[in-house]
Design an enzyme around this catalytic site. Structure first.
Site, PDB file in Angstrom:
ATOM      1  N   ARG A 203       0.845  -1.184   0.000  1.00  0.00           N
ATOM      2  CA  ARG A 203       0.000   0.000   0.000  1.00  0.00           C
ATOM      3  C   ARG A 203       0.885   1.241   0.000  1.00  0.00           C
ATOM      4  O   ARG A 203       2.086   1.147   0.195  1.00  0.00           O
ATOM      5  CB  ARG A 203      -0.939  -0.008   1.209  1.00  0.00           C
ATOM      6  CG  ARG A 203      -0.203  -0.357   2.488  1.00  0.00           C
ATOM      7  CD  ARG A 203      -0.602   0.396   3.679  1.00  0.00           C
ATOM      8  NE  ARG A 203      -0.426   1.813   3.514  1.00  0.00           N
ATOM      9  CZ  ARG A 203       0.740   2.461   3.629  1.00  0.00           C
ATOM     10  NH1 ARG A 203       1.865   1.823   3.874  1.00  0.00           N
ATOM     11  NH2 ARG A 203       0.799   3.767   3.477  1.00  0.00           N
ATOM     12  N   GLY A 204       0.228   2.402  -0.160  1.00  0.00           N
ATOM     13  CA  GLY A 204       0.977   3.641  -0.325  1.00  0.00           C
ATOM     14  C   GLY A 204       1.074   3.920  -1.815  1.00  0.00           C
ATOM     15  O   GLY A 204       1.370   3.016  -2.604  1.00  0.00           O
ATOM     16  N   ALA A 205       0.813   5.164  -2.188  1.00  0.00           N
ATOM     17  CA  ALA A 205       0.625   5.465  -3.616  1.00  0.00           C
ATOM     18  C   ALA A 205       1.808   5.040  -4.506  1.00  0.00           C
ATOM     19  O   ALA A 205       1.608   4.286  -5.474  1.00  0.00           O
ATOM     20  CB  ALA A 205       0.304   6.951  -3.769  1.00  0.00           C
TER      21      ALA A 205
ATOM     22  N   ARG B 279      -7.198  -0.285  -7.042  1.00  0.00           N
ATOM     23  CA  ARG B 279      -7.548   0.775  -6.081  1.00  0.00           C
ATOM     24  C   ARG B 279      -7.780   2.060  -6.887  1.00  0.00           C
ATOM     25  O   ARG B 279      -7.034   2.334  -7.834  1.00  0.00           O
ATOM     26  CB  ARG B 279      -6.451   0.997  -5.026  1.00  0.00           C
ATOM     27  CG  ARG B 279      -6.337  -0.176  -4.047  1.00  0.00           C
ATOM     28  CD  ARG B 279      -5.481   0.172  -2.843  1.00  0.00           C
ATOM     29  NE  ARG B 279      -6.206   0.982  -1.874  1.00  0.00           N
ATOM     30  CZ  ARG B 279      -5.610   1.540  -0.805  1.00  0.00           C
ATOM     31  NH1 ARG B 279      -4.311   1.398  -0.616  1.00  0.00           N
ATOM     32  NH2 ARG B 279      -6.322   2.249   0.048  1.00  0.00           N
TER      33      ARG B 279
ATOM     34  N   GLN C 202      -2.110   2.635   9.875  1.00  0.00           N
ATOM     35  CA  GLN C 202      -0.840   2.697   9.134  1.00  0.00           C
ATOM     36  C   GLN C 202       0.200   3.514   9.898  1.00  0.00           C
ATOM     37  O   GLN C 202       1.399   3.286   9.782  1.00  0.00           O
ATOM     38  CB  GLN C 202      -1.056   3.311   7.736  1.00  0.00           C
ATOM     39  CG  GLN C 202      -1.835   2.446   6.773  1.00  0.00           C
ATOM     40  CD  GLN C 202      -3.317   2.732   6.816  1.00  0.00           C
ATOM     41  OE1 GLN C 202      -3.861   3.176   7.832  1.00  0.00           O
ATOM     42  NE2 GLN C 202      -4.002   2.489   5.708  1.00  0.00           N
TER      43      GLN C 202
ATOM     44  N   ASP D  39      -2.050  10.940  -2.387  1.00  0.00           N
ATOM     45  CA  ASP D  39      -2.410   9.859  -3.312  1.00  0.00           C
ATOM     46  C   ASP D  39      -2.743  10.388  -4.710  1.00  0.00           C
ATOM     47  O   ASP D  39      -2.638   9.670  -5.698  1.00  0.00           O
ATOM     48  CB  ASP D  39      -3.580   9.052  -2.761  1.00  0.00           C
ATOM     49  CG  ASP D  39      -3.101   8.180  -1.611  1.00  0.00           C
ATOM     50  OD1 ASP D  39      -2.934   8.707  -0.501  1.00  0.00           O
ATOM     51  OD2 ASP D  39      -2.830   6.995  -1.855  1.00  0.00           O
TER      52      ASP D  39
ATOM     53  N   ASN E 227      -5.564  12.556   0.099  1.00  0.00           N
ATOM     54  CA  ASN E 227      -4.660  11.735   0.918  1.00  0.00           C
ATOM     55  C   ASN E 227      -5.509  10.966   1.930  1.00  0.00           C
ATOM     56  O   ASN E 227      -6.740  11.149   2.010  1.00  0.00           O
ATOM     57  CB  ASN E 227      -3.614  12.615   1.615  1.00  0.00           C
ATOM     58  CG  ASN E 227      -2.481  11.785   2.218  1.00  0.00           C
ATOM     59  OD1 ASN E 227      -1.931  10.916   1.545  1.00  0.00           O
ATOM     60  ND2 ASN E 227      -2.146  12.022   3.469  1.00  0.00           N
ATOM     61  N   LYS E 228      -4.853  10.140   2.707  1.00  0.00           N
ATOM     62  CA  LYS E 228      -5.535   9.298   3.700  1.00  0.00           C
ATOM     63  C   LYS E 228      -6.529  10.105   4.524  1.00  0.00           C
ATOM     64  O   LYS E 228      -6.237  11.214   4.964  1.00  0.00           O
ATOM     65  CB  LYS E 228      -4.470   8.658   4.598  1.00  0.00           C
ATOM     66  CG  LYS E 228      -4.984   7.816   5.744  1.00  0.00           C
ATOM     67  CD  LYS E 228      -5.938   6.714   5.315  1.00  0.00           C
ATOM     68  CE  LYS E 228      -5.332   5.774   4.303  1.00  0.00           C
ATOM     69  NZ  LYS E 228      -6.324   4.779   3.786  1.00  0.00           N
TER      70      LYS E 228
HETATM   71  O1  MRU Z   1      -4.714   3.300   2.120  1.00  0.00           O
HETATM   72  P1  MRU Z   1      -3.224   3.513   2.038  1.00  0.00           P
HETATM   73  O2  MRU Z   1      -2.499   3.005   3.231  1.00  0.00           O
HETATM   74  O3  MRU Z   1      -2.646   3.038   0.735  1.00  0.00           O
HETATM   75  O4  MRU Z   1      -3.085   5.090   2.048  1.00  0.00           O
HETATM   76  C1  MRU Z   1      -1.806   5.634   1.887  1.00  0.00           C
HETATM   77  C2  MRU Z   1      -1.785   7.089   2.094  1.00  0.00           C
HETATM   78  O5  MRU Z   1      -2.781   7.772   2.170  1.00  0.00           O
HETATM   79  C3  MRU Z   1      -0.449   7.718   2.074  1.00  0.00           C
HETATM   80  O6  MRU Z   1      -0.418   8.834   2.911  1.00  0.00           O
HETATM   81  C4  MRU Z   1      -0.206   8.145   0.616  1.00  0.00           C
HETATM   82  O7  MRU Z   1      -0.292   7.032  -0.228  1.00  0.00           O
HETATM   83  C5  MRU Z   1       1.046   8.784   0.442  1.00  0.00           C
HETATM   84  S1  MRU Z   1       2.293   7.512   0.466  1.00  0.00           S
HETATM   85  C6  MRU Z   1       3.725   8.059   0.057  1.00  0.00           C
END
Ligand code: MRU
Length: 328
Positions: free
Chosen positions: A52-54, A86, A185, A226, A236-237
């Site tokens: 996970r993470g963009a 996603r 996370q 994201d 973002n999250k």
């Molecule tokens: O649902 P996730 O854990 O994939 O969400 C990730 C985030 O929101 C991060 O803050 C975002 O991807 C930036 S990662 C460098």
């Protein structure tokens, strides 16, 4: 594998017959690898947040397409399956588009290397920015949300990478780590990374951020992204928007750190960014729940956007670069 060996290859890599990811669902208690033997299994791993993470899901998807090519699979079907795994992080489609015309292992590995190099450049750019703030209040107490470290980017990190570079430069004294409900996370992954790096931190419940700011205990907020619209609105999250509102109330700089692969030239505002709705069971299996996984922070709450190209300020329409291609 020990935590100090969090190399890009240990987070996600392509082997002859599989894409192998460090299963982030099992962290911090167990360091277990998940072998994805097909593009469909890579898509499942992305959907389930094993990776996970963009930027990291972009890299995993590029490897997934390369795996499909190695296996002689229908590449259009593999592309569609991976791209739809996603919806919010635009890095996913960006990475697939980067390798689509030549989905070789070398091309996918090259993309992975470039994304990690970009993190290091963002770190350097953010240090110059944070040095201005540290001139008033060093060492800085910074607050971050979700996980934007090596795990989220395939190596080093975006916002957390910037915090790491700034800490190495003596600018950061403490990191407040928002737990990041509902999947933690922050409490599981960011805390694990900071502990391994030896950077002083405390986990806080998400709801504690506002009062810490009011008490003068936060000098800057750094988050990842994201997807970023051309006007500077940032998806973002979920929870990021609330942090930005509180930071503005207390005149605390709010910095977004993300590679140009997170910029979406086709989204003119945040209203065009799809927000992932996840299973309500992630919040409650007993009561009705609503589980948007991301939110949009309007550009006027964002002090700067830091990419590998530099530090960008409003008006973002003119200051943001275009996504930079790996192979131009
Ligand atoms: O649902 P996730 O854990 O994939 O969400 C990730 C985030 O929101 C991060 O803050 C975002 O991807 C930036 S990662 C460098």
């Amino acid at each position: 594998m020990g935590r100090r060996d969090l190399t890009p290859e240990s987070i996600v890599r392509l082997e002859a017959d599989a894409v192998v990811v460090l299963d982030q669902r099992r962290l911090p208690d167990e360091e277990v690898e998940l072998r994805c033997a097909s593009a469909a299994e890579v898509a499942d791993a992305i959907r389930a947040l094993a990776i996970r993470g963009a930027p990291a899901i972009g890299v995993a998807a590029a490897y997934g397409l390369a795996l499909a090519a190695q296996q002689g699979k229908d590449l259009d079907a593999a592309y569609d399956m991976l791209a739809s795994s996603r919806p919010t992080a635009v890095n996913l489609r960006w990475a697939l588009d980067e390798v689509r015309d030549d989905p070789t292992p070398a091309r996918a590995r090259g993309l992975h290397e470039v994304e990690v190099e970009r993190c290091r450049s963002m770190g350097q750019n953010a240090v110059a920015l944070l040095a201005e703030r540290a001139a008033q209040a060093a060492p800085l107490h910074v607050l971050t949300h979700c996980n934007t470290g090596a795990l989220a980017t395939g190596g080093y990190g975006s916002a957390l990478g910037a915090i790491r570079t700034a800490w190495e430069a003596g600018l950061v004294g403490h990191v407040w780590v928002g737990e990041t409900r509902p999947l933690l996370q922050g409490a599981r992954l960011t805390a694990w990374e900071l502990e391994a790096l030896g950077i002083p931190f405390s986990v806080i419940v998400d709801g504690a951020a506002g009062s810490l700011m009011a008490a003068g205990d936060v000098d800057a907020v750094l988050t990842g992204a994201d997807r970023i619209a051309t006007n500077g609105d940032v998806a973002n999250k979920v929870g990021t928007y609330g942090l930005a509102v509180a930071a503005a109330r207390h005149e605390i700089p709010f910095h977004v750190v993300a590679p140009t692969s997170t910029l979406d030239p086709s989204a003119s505002t945040g209203g065009h960014i799809p927000i992932e709705e996840r299973d309500p069971a992630e919040i409650s299996t007993r009561f009705p729940a609503h589980n948007p996984a991301f939110d949009v922070t309007p550009a006027d709450l964002v002090s700067t956007i830091v990419t590998e190209e530099g530090v960008h300020r409003a008006p973002y329409e003119s200051s943001l670069p275009s996504p930079v291609r790996v192979v131009s």
